[in-house]
Design an enzyme around this catalytic site. Structure first.
Site, mmCIF file in Angstrom:
data_model
loop_
_atom_site.group_PDB
_atom_site.id
_atom_site.type_symbol
_atom_site.label_atom_id
_atom_site.label_comp_id
_atom_site.label_asym_id
_atom_site.label_seq_id
_atom_site.Cartn_x
_atom_site.Cartn_y
_atom_site.Cartn_z
ATOM 1 N N LYS A 1 0.824 -1.219 0.000
ATOM 2 C CA LYS A 1 0.000 0.000 0.000
ATOM 3 C C LYS A 1 0.854 1.264 0.000
ATOM 4 C CE LYS A 1 -1.403 1.710 3.944
ATOM 5 N NZ LYS A 1 -1.473 3.012 4.556
ATOM 6 N N ASN A 2 1.844 1.312 0.885
ATOM 7 C CA ASN A 2 2.591 2.567 1.026
ATOM 8 C C ASN A 2 3.532 2.840 -0.146
ATOM 9 O OD1 ASN A 2 1.176 3.168 3.290
ATOM 10 N ND2 ASN A 2 2.741 2.469 4.724
ATOM 11 N N ILE B 1 8.640 6.059 16.969
ATOM 12 C CA ILE B 1 8.332 6.848 15.767
ATOM 13 C C ILE B 1 7.112 7.764 15.988
ATOM 14 C CG2 ILE B 1 7.913 6.777 13.257
ATOM 15 C CD1 ILE B 1 10.488 5.305 13.935
ATOM 16 N N ARG C 1 -8.599 0.177 5.019
ATOM 17 C CA ARG C 1 -7.728 1.156 4.354
ATOM 18 C C ARG C 1 -6.472 0.496 3.809
ATOM 19 N NH1 ARG C 1 -6.621 6.303 7.891
ATOM 20 N NH2 ARG C 1 -5.193 6.443 6.175
ATOM 21 N N ASP D 1 4.762 0.052 12.142
ATOM 22 C CA ASP D 1 3.481 -0.484 11.658
ATOM 23 C C ASP D 1 3.248 -1.930 12.102
ATOM 24 O OD1 ASP D 1 3.014 1.915 10.462
ATOM 25 O OD2 ASP D 1 3.410 1.255 8.416
ATOM 26 N N CYS E 1 -4.191 7.988 9.698
ATOM 27 C CA CYS E 1 -4.390 7.427 11.030
ATOM 28 C C CYS E 1 -3.948 8.426 12.095
ATOM 29 C CB CYS E 1 -3.600 6.130 11.168
ATOM 30 S SG CYS E 1 -4.369 4.770 10.290
ATOM 31 N N ARG F 1 -3.428 9.909 4.269
ATOM 32 C CA ARG F 1 -2.215 10.653 4.598
ATOM 33 C C ARG F 1 -1.450 11.007 3.323
ATOM 34 N NH1 ARG F 1 -0.878 13.580 8.376
ATOM 35 N NH2 ARG F 1 1.300 14.126 8.268
ATOM 36 N N ARG G 1 2.126 14.156 13.601
ATOM 37 C CA ARG G 1 2.459 13.996 12.191
ATOM 38 C C ARG G 1 2.661 15.329 11.440
ATOM 39 N NH1 ARG G 1 -0.768 8.833 9.860
ATOM 40 N NH2 ARG G 1 1.165 8.584 8.720
ATOM 41 N N PRO G 2 3.640 16.140 11.856
ATOM 42 C CA PRO G 2 3.903 17.397 11.150
ATOM 43 C C PRO G 2 4.470 17.162 9.752
ATOM 44 C CG PRO G 2 5.555 17.035 12.851
ATOM 45 C CD PRO G 2 4.571 15.916 12.962
ATOM 46 N N ILE G 3 4.459 18.204 8.909
ATOM 47 C CA ILE G 3 5.017 18.067 7.561
ATOM 48 C C ILE G 3 6.133 19.099 7.327
ATOM 49 C CG2 ILE G 3 2.983 17.002 6.491
ATOM 50 C CD1 ILE G 3 2.418 19.863 5.318
ATOM 51 N N ASP G 4 6.737 19.546 8.428
ATOM 52 C CA ASP G 4 7.776 20.581 8.317
ATOM 53 C C ASP G 4 8.942 20.166 7.405
ATOM 54 O OD1 ASP G 4 8.029 18.761 10.586
ATOM 55 O OD2 ASP G 4 9.924 19.764 10.979
ATOM 56 N N GLN G 5 9.295 18.882 7.425
ATOM 57 C CA GLN G 5 10.443 18.445 6.607
ATOM 58 C C GLN G 5 10.106 18.480 5.114
ATOM 59 O OE1 GLN G 5 13.522 17.835 8.214
ATOM 60 N NE2 GLN G 5 12.212 18.752 9.779
HETATM 61 C C1 EPZ Z 1 4.617 6.527 6.584
HETATM 62 O O1 EPZ Z 1 3.997 7.597 7.271
HETATM 63 C C2 EPZ Z 1 3.569 5.463 6.429
HETATM 64 N N1 EPZ Z 1 2.447 6.019 5.668
HETATM 65 C C3 EPZ Z 1 3.109 4.991 7.805
HETATM 66 O O2 EPZ Z 1 2.226 3.919 7.601
HETATM 67 C C4 EPZ Z 1 4.294 4.489 8.604
HETATM 68 O O3 EPZ Z 1 3.883 4.230 9.917
HETATM 69 C C5 EPZ Z 1 5.405 5.564 8.628
HETATM 70 O O4 EPZ Z 1 5.723 6.001 7.292
HETATM 71 C C6 EPZ Z 1 6.691 5.081 9.293
HETATM 72 O O5 EPZ Z 1 7.189 3.969 8.609
HETATM 73 C C7 EPZ Z 1 2.518 6.077 4.336
HETATM 74 O O6 EPZ Z 1 3.476 5.659 3.721
HETATM 75 C C8 EPZ Z 1 1.335 6.626 3.645
HETATM 76 P P1 EPZ Z 1 7.177 9.479 8.487
HETATM 77 P P2 EPZ Z 1 4.671 9.041 7.253
HETATM 78 O O7 EPZ Z 1 7.207 10.722 7.683
HETATM 79 O O8 EPZ Z 1 5.340 9.223 5.953
HETATM 80 C C9 EPZ Z 1 8.040 12.745 11.962
HETATM 81 C C10 EPZ Z 1 0.288 2.651 7.890
HETATM 82 O O9 EPZ Z 1 -0.260 2.106 8.874
HETATM 83 N N2 EPZ Z 1 7.958 13.783 10.926
HETATM 84 O O10 EPZ Z 1 8.176 8.410 8.211
HETATM 85 O O11 EPZ Z 1 3.631 10.018 7.680
HETATM 86 C C11 EPZ Z 1 6.707 12.043 12.209
HETATM 87 O O12 EPZ Z 1 5.871 12.778 13.066
HETATM 88 C C12 EPZ Z 1 0.864 4.034 8.054
HETATM 89 O O13 EPZ Z 1 0.363 2.141 6.770
HETATM 90 C C13 EPZ Z 1 8.170 15.100 11.250
HETATM 91 O O14 EPZ Z 1 8.372 15.452 12.413
HETATM 92 O O15 EPZ Z 1 5.725 8.854 8.423
HETATM 93 C C14 EPZ Z 1 7.169 10.721 12.777
HETATM 94 O O16 EPZ Z 1 7.452 10.867 14.142
HETATM 95 C C15 EPZ Z 1 0.616 4.617 9.396
HETATM 96 N N3 EPZ Z 1 8.125 16.041 10.252
HETATM 97 C C16 EPZ Z 1 8.472 10.444 12.029
HETATM 98 O O17 EPZ Z 1 8.904 11.714 11.535
HETATM 99 C C17 EPZ Z 1 7.885 15.722 8.948
HETATM 100 O O18 EPZ Z 1 7.860 16.620 8.103
HETATM 101 C C18 EPZ Z 1 8.346 9.477 10.860
HETATM 102 O O19 EPZ Z 1 7.262 9.872 10.016
HETATM 103 C C19 EPZ Z 1 7.672 14.369 8.620
HETATM 104 C C20 EPZ Z 1 7.715 13.419 9.622
#
Ligand code: EPZ
Length: 431
Positions: free
Chosen positions: A22-23, A328, A398, A306, A117, A93, A122-126
């Site tokens: 999926k991802n 995480i 989902r 996950d 979820c 997401r 879950r910020p998007i600052d990066q």
């Molecule tokens: C992806 O989420 C997956 N979703 C998630 O799967 C998975 O749990 C996660 O990666 C970790 O492997 C999709 O691929 C659609 P991250 P994502 O960016 O991309 C922080 C599932 O069940 N962060 O790797 O949102 C964040 O808060 C889902 O299939 C920032 O602070 O996760 C987290 O603590 C749930 N700023 C960490 O980084 C940012 O700009 C990792 O998040 C981006 C992230």
């Protein structure tokens, strides 16, 4: 409202085919709109997250043709807007990948803030930091939309502050057609990051280093059409592997890449299961009482966040005290209250769960709080004595294709029910 009715207590035995990841699919679907030529994507999982993504793409003019259940043909020649604002987009997401794709192709994008979820802030600052560095100086959040616009996109050096799958994929998308070289440091190494990079390369991009900490993207002028098969879903496979562990079963997950499952197999071995690997399958046999262990979720190749609820459900039935640390997402133990209602003995302190193994779970009426926790609670119900009703199964749907059907194929007593009549019918059927 649909629910799962489950009667637990039988060992799950047999083989199960794992669907496409999926991802990876979500990143690849977004990437597919970056060319005006036709793209064919195979092994696409038929789950609600990918279907919503396709709907979002269609809403801006992308032509999506379903060749069969798992194959789509996509043509993005007639995109008529770079604004994606349908309400449904908030349900997933990965809608934010459309920002990277539209910005990379048209240098302009506006996408409604993503949902997904509720497992943390879950910020998007990066993502925004990277878009800005590439030239979208105004990238930000405005009136509920993520907005990014650039006069030109120029290759740049981006150091991610934490390992993030989402930002790594999004910045690959935004930079594949930028002018010059982009270097993403501290990149995520998950198999789905590599799959998106491979797909982009099949479209003519020049992405090197995916799967390591440093990804180098040399901008190309244009991308072209291709045919591509998505990798198998690591987490779906892991979930069925843990289904064997909790039900004292014997399950072979087929159509998988065993390398992607190593951290999961290692923990199953540690808690007393036997593992047999072949080229594209892994068999898990659980014949003994599970043993306790400690586990901490980490970015790949560490143990995946996950899979955290699934291993917690298994350790809840293990001998002795186990500790699970979530590193995480800060809000990923919400399901523990539901599991406690089934008899688990788990104390959560901050990001750590301290688990005292119990002899058995017992059936209860429970609610799936999110996708993976929902699936994990189904595993608990399959191991439990008696009947369980699981609410809010839309979360599970989902990310798991035909979850109940695949479990029935392994001998599980589970039905999707809608109302009291269905529940009575289920009870009559399973006895
Ligand atoms: C992806 O989420 C997956 N979703 C998630 O799967 C998975 O749990 C996660 O990666 C970790 O492997 C999709 O691929 C659609 P991250 P994502 O960016 O991309 C922080 C599932 O069940 N962060 O790797 O949102 C964040 O808060 C889902 O299939 C920032 O602070 O996760 C987290 O603590 C749930 N700023 C960490 O980084 C940012 O700009 C990792 O998040 C981006 C992230």
């Amino acid at each position: 409202m649909e629910q799962y009715a489950i009667k637990g207590g039988s060992a799950l035995v047999g083989e199960v085919e794992i669907a496409g990841a999926k991802n990876a699919a979500l990143g690849i679907l977004a990437a597919s709109i970056m060319t005006d030529e036709t793209v064919v994507i195979e092994n696409l999982p038929d789950v609600s997250d990918t279907n919503i993504m396709l709907q979002a793409m269609e809403s801006i003019g992308v032509i999506v043709k379903h060749i069969d259940r798992h194959t789509v043909q996509i043509n993005a020649r007639n995109i008529h807007t770079e604004v994606v604002d349908g309400d449904y987009i908030r349900r997933i997401r990965a809608s934010y990948y459309l920002i990277g794709a539209l910005l990379g192709k048209y240098k302009n994008a506006e996408v409604k803030l993503p949902g997904g979820c509720n497992i943390g802030t879950r910020p998007i600052d990066q993502h925004l930091k990277g878009f800005k560095a590439l030239g979208a100086k105004d990238a930000g959040i405005n009136g509920g939309m993520i907005v990014a616009h650039a006069d030109e996109l120029k290759g740049t050096h981006i150091f991610l502050d934490m390992v993030t799958v989402g930002a790594t994929i999004n910045l690959m998308l935004a930079s594949v057609m930028a002018d010059g070289m982009t270097i993403i440091e501290n990149a995520a190494k998950e198999p789905h990051v590599v799959d998106v990079a491979n797909f982009l390369n099949c479209m003519g991009a020049n992405v090197k280093g995916a799967g390591t900490d440093v990804i180098r993207i040399k901008g190309v002028e244009r991308l072209h059409g291709t045919e591509y098969g998505i990798i198998p879903d690591q987490i779906e496979a892991g979930t069925f592997m843990f289904a064997a562990a909790v039900t004292k079963g014997d399950i072979t997950v087929k159509n998988v890449i065993p390398k992607h499952l190593e951290s999961i197999s290692a923990k199953l071995l540690e808690i007393g299961c036997e593992i047999e690997e072949s080229d594209d399958a892994v068999r898990v046999v659980a014949s003994k009482k599970l043993e306790h262990t400690h586990v901490k979720t980490l970015p790949y190749p560490g143990f995946p966040t996950d899979m955290q609820p699934q291993i917690t459900v298994a350790l809840g039935l293990a001998e002795g005290t186990s500790i699970v640390t979530e590193s995480i997402f800060e809000n990923r133990f919400k399901y523990v209250d539901e599991l406690s209602r089934m008899g688990a003995n788990i104390k959560v302190e901050g990001s750590t769960a301290i688990i005292e193994g119990v002899q058995k779970y017992s059936g209860a009426s429970i609610t799936a709080p999110d996708l993976r926790a929902g699936a994990a609670l189904v595993l608990a119900a399959l191991a439990a004595e008696g009947y369980t009703l699981v609410d809010d199964i839309k979360y599970i749907e989902r990310g798991y294709e035909d979850f109940d059907e695949k479990l029935r194929g392994l001998g599980a007593m589970i039905d999707k029910v809608d109302g009291e009549k269905d529940i009575q019918k289920f009870k009559l059927r399973v006895g």
